[in-house]
Design a protein around this motif. Sequence first.
Motif, PDB file in Angstrom:
ATOM      1  N   GLU A  14      33.809  -0.237  23.690  1.00 21.23           N
ATOM      2  CA  GLU A  14      32.817  -0.748  24.625  1.00 21.23           C
ATOM      3  C   GLU A  14      32.755   0.100  25.886  1.00 21.23           C
ATOM      4  N   PHE A  15      31.584   0.138  26.450  1.00 27.81           N
ATOM      5  CA  PHE A  15      31.349   0.854  27.697  1.00 27.81           C
ATOM      6  C   PHE A  15      32.084   0.154  28.841  1.00 27.81           C
ATOM      7  N   TYR A  58      27.606   3.029  37.109  1.00 26.85           N
ATOM      8  CA  TYR A  58      27.235   1.988  36.163  1.00 26.85           C
ATOM      9  C   TYR A  58      28.521   1.289  35.718  1.00 26.85           C
ATOM     10  N   TYR A  59      28.487  -0.030  35.617  1.00 30.37           N
ATOM     11  CA  TYR A  59      29.661  -0.798  35.224  1.00 30.37           C
ATOM     12  C   TYR A  59      29.285  -1.915  34.257  1.00 30.37           C
ATOM     13  N   VAL A  60      30.191  -2.197  33.354  1.00 31.81           N
ATOM     14  CA  VAL A  60      30.039  -3.394  32.545  1.00 31.81           C
ATOM     15  C   VAL A  60      30.363  -4.578  33.455  1.00 31.81           C
ATOM     16  N   SER A 117      19.863   3.583  31.639  1.00 37.21           N
ATOM     17  CA  SER A 117      20.358   2.571  30.712  1.00 37.21           C
ATOM     18  C   SER A 117      21.073   3.185  29.508  1.00 37.21           C
ATOM     19  N   TYR A 122      23.260   5.407  29.435  1.00 34.03           N
ATOM     20  CA  TYR A 122      24.662   5.710  29.709  1.00 34.03           C
ATOM     21  C   TYR A 122      25.593   4.558  29.375  1.00 34.03           C
ATOM     22  N   TYR A 123      25.040   3.396  29.097  1.00 28.77           N
ATOM     23  CA  TYR A 123      25.844   2.264  28.677  1.00 28.77           C
ATOM     24  C   TYR A 123      26.191   2.351  27.186  1.00 28.77           C
ATOM     25  N   THR A 124      25.636   3.311  26.493  1.00 29.00           N
ATOM     26  CA  THR A 124      25.845   3.428  25.049  1.00 29.00           C
ATOM     27  C   THR A 124      26.572   4.720  24.709  1.00 29.00           C
TER      28      THR A 124
END
Length: 128
Positions: free
Chosen positions: A46-47, A59-61, A107, A109-111
């Motif tokens: 997971e990111f 960017y953060y989860v 968006s 970059y979350y993947t």
Amino acid sequence: QVHLVESGGGLVQAGGSLRLSCAPSGRTFSSVTMGWFRQAPGKEREFVAAISWSGGNTYYVDSVKGRFTISRDNTKNTVYLQMNSLKPEDTAVYYCAAARRQYSSGSIYYTATAYAYWGQGTQVTVSS
């Protein structure tokens, strides 16, 4: 050959802190976004966090917001992940990754799809 080398993992009690480092070799990544992912036993990767080449965008989860901070020092070609208030559920192998290129939409970059280079991972274990 390009390598991403993570360091800084270890065993820490809940509430403690660790700082992970990622130092690429073989080339510099100062012009692309860098990210951190993690994978716990029996779960998918997971990111966790990412930072743009300039450091201007991060960017953060949701689960780490307010506890983890990603930063980079392009003069040292190094990316960091400061992890505070660690919880047992943060236990995982943490991977550093470098994006394939710059993307217009943040968006992606979350993947994992956005990243072309990966490190071998460093174990983080948080005891309760």
